[in-house]
Design an enzyme around this catalytic site. Structure first.
Site, PDB file in Angstrom:
ATOM      1  N   PHE A 136       1.065  -1.235  -0.242  1.00 58.19           N
ATOM      2  CA  PHE A 136       0.183  -0.113  -0.011  1.00 58.19           C
ATOM      3  C   PHE A 136       0.987   1.098   0.497  1.00 58.19           C
ATOM      4  CE2 PHE A 136      -2.566   3.409   2.470  1.00 58.19           C
ATOM      5  CZ  PHE A 136      -3.367   3.468   2.238  1.00 58.19           C
ATOM      6  N   SER A 139       2.190   7.194   1.085  1.00 60.29           N
ATOM      7  CA  SER A 139       3.464   8.360   1.714  1.00 60.29           C
ATOM      8  C   SER A 139       3.953   8.790   1.457  1.00 60.29           C
ATOM      9  CB  SER A 139       3.692   7.944   3.596  1.00 60.29           C
ATOM     10  OG  SER A 139       3.251   6.991   3.984  1.00 60.29           O
ATOM     11  N   GLU A 140       4.919   9.685   1.144  1.00 56.30           N
ATOM     12  CA  GLU A 140       5.989  10.388   0.771  1.00 56.30           C
ATOM     13  C   GLU A 140       7.117  11.264   1.648  1.00 56.30           C
ATOM     14  OE1 GLU A 140       5.154  12.951  -2.104  1.00 56.30           O
ATOM     15  OE2 GLU A 140       3.167  11.396  -3.405  1.00 56.30           O
ATOM     16  N   TRP A 169       8.773   3.561   2.928  1.00 58.29           N
ATOM     17  CA  TRP A 169       8.281   4.055   3.978  1.00 58.29           C
ATOM     18  C   TRP A 169       7.385   2.585   3.718  1.00 58.29           C
ATOM     19  CZ3 TRP A 169       7.585   9.203   5.863  1.00 58.29           C
ATOM     20  CH2 TRP A 169       8.836   9.719   5.945  1.00 58.29           C
ATOM     21  N   ASP A 251      -9.928   2.731   7.648  1.00 53.85           N
ATOM     22  CA  ASP A 251     -11.267   1.905   7.908  1.00 53.85           C
ATOM     23  C   ASP A 251     -11.584   0.809   8.216  1.00 53.85           C
ATOM     24  OD1 ASP A 251     -11.740   5.010   8.563  1.00 53.85           O
ATOM     25  OD2 ASP A 251     -13.652   5.539   6.944  1.00 53.85           O
ATOM     26  N   ARG A 254      -7.898   0.401  10.239  1.00 53.89           N
ATOM     27  CA  ARG A 254      -7.467   1.254  11.335  1.00 53.89           C
ATOM     28  C   ARG A 254      -7.467  -0.242  12.929  1.00 53.89           C
ATOM     29  NH1 ARG A 254      -8.870   6.019  10.117  1.00 53.89           N
ATOM     30  NH2 ARG A 254      -6.090   6.867   8.909  1.00 53.89           N
ATOM     31  N   GLY A 352      18.107  -5.992  34.694  1.00 55.11           N
ATOM     32  CA  GLY A 352      18.822  -5.855  33.387  1.00 55.11           C
ATOM     33  C   GLY A 352      18.086  -7.379  32.213  1.00 55.11           C
ATOM     34  N   GLU A 375      -0.135   4.487   9.883  1.00 55.14           N
ATOM     35  CA  GLU A 375      -1.815   4.491   9.849  1.00 55.14           C
ATOM     36  C   GLU A 375      -2.920   5.423  10.656  1.00 55.14           C
ATOM     37  OE1 GLU A 375      -4.379   1.284   9.202  1.00 55.14           O
ATOM     38  OE2 GLU A 375      -2.686   0.185   8.257  1.00 55.14           O
ATOM     39  N   GLU A 379      -1.208  11.832  17.510  1.00 58.07           N
ATOM     40  CA  GLU A 379      -1.757  12.870  17.643  1.00 58.07           C
ATOM     41  C   GLU A 379      -3.285  12.735  16.546  1.00 58.07           C
ATOM     42  OE1 GLU A 379       1.747  12.209  17.056  1.00 58.07           O
ATOM     43  OE2 GLU A 379       2.546  13.135  19.082  1.00 58.07           O
TER      44      GLU A 379
HETATM   45  C1  FAD Z   1       7.258   1.084  10.057  1.00 56.45           C
HETATM   46  C2  FAD Z   1       6.934   1.755   8.986  1.00 56.45           C
HETATM   47  C3  FAD Z   1       6.142   1.452   7.849  1.00 56.45           C
HETATM   48  C4  FAD Z   1       4.880   1.717   7.748  1.00 56.45           C
HETATM   49  N1  FAD Z   1       4.679   1.517   6.223  1.00 56.45           N
HETATM   50  C5  FAD Z   1       3.991   2.118   5.330  1.00 56.45           C
HETATM   51  C6  FAD Z   1       3.570   1.233   4.201  1.00 56.45           C
HETATM   52  O1  FAD Z   1       3.215   0.865   3.916  1.00 56.45           O
HETATM   53  N2  FAD Z   1       2.849   2.861   3.107  1.00 56.45           N
HETATM   54  C7  FAD Z   1       2.601   3.936   3.664  1.00 56.45           C
HETATM   55  O2  FAD Z   1       1.969   4.877   2.473  1.00 56.45           O
HETATM   56  N3  FAD Z   1       3.418   4.448   4.909  1.00 56.45           N
HETATM   57  C8  FAD Z   1       3.988   3.565   5.200  1.00 56.45           C
HETATM   58  N4  FAD Z   1       4.517   4.178   6.994  1.00 56.45           N
HETATM   59  C9  FAD Z   1       4.323   5.596   6.774  1.00 56.45           C
HETATM   60  C10 FAD Z   1       3.337   6.113   7.408  1.00 56.45           C
HETATM   61  O3  FAD Z   1       2.140   5.837   7.443  1.00 56.45           O
HETATM   62  C11 FAD Z   1       4.214   7.487   7.951  1.00 56.45           C
HETATM   63  O4  FAD Z   1       5.545   7.758   8.380  1.00 56.45           O
HETATM   64  C12 FAD Z   1       3.693   8.321   8.754  1.00 56.45           C
HETATM   65  O5  FAD Z   1       1.611   8.839   8.040  1.00 56.45           O
HETATM   66  C13 FAD Z   1       3.609  10.121   9.687  1.00 56.45           C
HETATM   67  O6  FAD Z   1       4.544  10.213   8.304  1.00 56.45           O
HETATM   68  P1  FAD Z   1       5.381  11.184   8.619  1.00 56.45           P
HETATM   69  O7  FAD Z   1       6.465  10.098   8.905  1.00 56.45           O
HETATM   70  O8  FAD Z   1       5.599  12.123   7.240  1.00 56.45           O
HETATM   71  O9  FAD Z   1       5.764  12.419   9.896  1.00 56.45           O
HETATM   72  P2  FAD Z   1       4.815  13.398   9.588  1.00 56.45           P
HETATM   73  O10 FAD Z   1       4.362  13.425   9.090  1.00 56.45           O
HETATM   74  O11 FAD Z   1       6.309  13.757   9.908  1.00 56.45           O
HETATM   75  O12 FAD Z   1       4.675  13.646  11.596  1.00 56.45           O
HETATM   76  C14 FAD Z   1       6.186  12.838  12.605  1.00 56.45           C
HETATM   77  C15 FAD Z   1       5.191  13.468  13.510  1.00 56.45           C
HETATM   78  O13 FAD Z   1       5.086  14.961  13.578  1.00 56.45           O
HETATM   79  C16 FAD Z   1       3.236  14.963  14.395  1.00 56.45           C
HETATM   80  N5  FAD Z   1       2.353  15.017  14.308  1.00 56.45           N
HETATM   81  C17 FAD Z   1       1.356  14.833  13.720  1.00 56.45           C
HETATM   82  N6  FAD Z   1       0.433  15.451  12.506  1.00 56.45           N
HETATM   83  C18 FAD Z   1       0.524  16.634  13.723  1.00 56.45           C
HETATM   84  C19 FAD Z   1      -0.529  17.617  14.075  1.00 56.45           C
HETATM   85  N7  FAD Z   1      -1.099  17.665  14.056  1.00 56.45           N
HETATM   86  N8  FAD Z   1      -0.443  18.462  15.535  1.00 56.45           N
HETATM   87  C20 FAD Z   1       0.736  17.676  16.260  1.00 56.45           C
HETATM   88  N9  FAD Z   1       1.925  16.895  16.232  1.00 56.45           N
HETATM   89  C21 FAD Z   1       1.369  16.457  14.697  1.00 56.45           C
HETATM   90  C22 FAD Z   1       2.960  13.429  15.467  1.00 56.45           C
HETATM   91  O14 FAD Z   1       3.734  12.561  15.907  1.00 56.45           O
HETATM   92  C23 FAD Z   1       4.705  12.885  13.805  1.00 56.45           C
HETATM   93  O15 FAD Z   1       4.380  11.055  14.576  1.00 56.45           O
HETATM   94  C24 FAD Z   1       5.335   3.435   7.737  1.00 56.45           C
HETATM   95  C25 FAD Z   1       5.883   3.923   8.294  1.00 56.45           C
HETATM   96  C26 FAD Z   1       6.834   3.188   9.320  1.00 56.45           C
HETATM   97  C27 FAD Z   1       7.532   3.499  10.268  1.00 56.45           C
END
Ligand code: FAD
Length: 393
Positions: A136, A139-140, A169, A251, A254, A352, A375, A379
């Protein structure tokens, strides 16, 4: 829960008596339990996650268990409670097994919800049989929580779409045969200008840009599209509907992230209980000490609260046929945050030994962490819950 030193504790099934379940769920739970005790689970190698995931997916398919996660006709027909039971059980035993199961569903949910009959027939039976792996790709690097910032683009060129950009990711990236990809098609600004597509690993212009290592290893990659031409029939749903399709897919699944967290938490609690009863300390056992009992009380209450929210969300979707945006968000946030706390308490009780590499608490500590981020980070779930509340009031 019972436990013996150096053995895998058994997973309590008491909660299957809750009114959220019917008899078919107990039957399904017994099938998952049998799989968890099968040789397929005994060969999990966290140092070779690609081979392990392929083997696990094949075995899950052969056991008929992927039927619970992949519908060959209609994603709405998926029973969320079965998905949750599977994920809770597999996570209790090993996070990689849970991951392998979950990705087959998440990677194809959009196809079973919105794919043409032709694309469904081509992809879904193979993913359900475990002969193909699915991913799936939403994300970028600059568009995680902020999906509207998506840059990866798809433009129509005759009867083809041409995709350019990157997704990062992406779970199963590098080993998946089929990817559900979301790309900007520009019908409107923000999330209303995104469409969903099916891309195969051998499509020209598709490549793996880099593999990514994470603290709880599983196949993960940045994928790249360079002038990647795919037939227009591989679009899922109408142009501009991609975000809606992504959210409908999430949905369905999740609440199952919450279930996986419950599985990790139940394992930590079971391990902590076994240790507390057997660890001699101050002329008694660790479990005789009141501070330990207070910790166990908190842990058990947290696990039950998380499980109740999880299965409430799944039941509401399956039985009441009602939207679960808020309920699934509550479940996901509570279960993942609670599981992290429960695992941390268990680790503390092991002293430990708990932090030794290879200890079950050390593995759980790493396995739970990403669930609080993907997912929808915690926050983001809070905002979803608050928005729904404000909308309704
Ligand atoms: C192990 C792993 C597997 C994954 N697998 C997939 C996959 O299969 N397909 C896919 O599409 N994506 C995948 N992802 C990506 C994942 O969905 C994203 O990492 C996630 O949506 C968060 O996006 P980001 O990493 O860009 O963090 P950011 O969007 O930069 O957010 C960083 C942090 O900001 C905080 N934050 C977010 N919104 C707010 C707000 N409104 N106000 C204040 N703080 C906020 C949260 O603590 C968040 O963790 C995966 C990620 C991981 C770590």
């Amino acid at each position: 829960m019972t436990t013996a030193p150096d053995s895998v504790p058994s997973l309590s099934r008491d909660h299957l008596a809750w009114p959220f379940f019917d008899k078919s769920h107990a039957v399904f739970a017994a099938r998952i339990d049998a799989f968890a005790a099968s040789p397929a689970m005994a060969v999990i190698d966290h140092h070779d996650v690609d081979t392990t995931c392929r083997t696990l997916v094949r075995a899950l398919g052969q056991a008929g268990l992927l039927d619970a996660a992949v519908s060959v006709t209609n994603g709405d027909a998926i029973d969320s409670r079965r998905v949750c039971i599977a994920r809770e059980t597999l996570a209790f035993h090993d996070g990689l097994a849970d991951f392998a199961f979950a990705m087959q569903g998440l990677g194809t949910g959009a196809i079973s919800l919105s794919g043409s009959d032709e694309i469904k027939a081509l992809v879904l039976p193979k993913v359900r049989a475990g002969t193909w792996l699915a991913a799936f790709a939403l994300s970028e690097k600059l568009a995680g929580s902020d999906v509207a910032a998506m840059a990866c683009a798809a433009r129509l060129d005759g009867d083809h779409y041409v995709l350019d950009g990157e997704k990062t990711w992406i779970s199963n990236g590098g080993i998946a045969d089929v990817y559900t990809v979301f790309a900007r098609t520009g019908e409107a600004p923000g999330t209303r200008g995104i469409s969903a597509f099916v891309v195969f690993a051998d499509d020209p212009g598709f490549s793996i840009a880099e593999r990514i290592d994470v603290m709880a290893p599983h196949p993960l990659a940045t994928i790249r599209f360079t002038n990647c031409r795919i037939p227009a029939g591989r679009r899922l749903g109408a142009p501009g509907e991609g975000f809606k399709i992504a959210m409908r897919t999430l949905d369905i699944f999740r609440a199952s992230v919450a279930a996986a967290a419950v599985g990790f938490a139940r394992r930590a609690l079971a391990e902590a209980l076994g240790h507390a009863k057997t660890r001699p300390m101050f002329g008694a056992t660790l479990g005789d000490l009141q501070l330990t009992q207070a910790a166990l009380g908190d842990m058990a209450t947290g696990v039950d609260a998380a499980a109740l929210l999880t299965y409430r969300a799944a039941w509401r979707r399956d039985v009441q046929k009602l939207p679960t945006t808020s309920e699934a968000a509550m479940a996901k946030m509570t279960a993942t945050e609670t599981a992290q706390a429960v695992i941390d308490r268990a680790m503390q009780m092991f002293g430990g030994r708990g932090v030794e590499v290879g200890a079950i608490t050390e593995r759980l500590y790493r396995e739970i962490r990403a669930l609080r981020i993907y997912e929808g980070a915690t926050e983001v779930q809070k905002l979803i819950i608050a928005r729904e509340l404000l909308k309704k009031s």
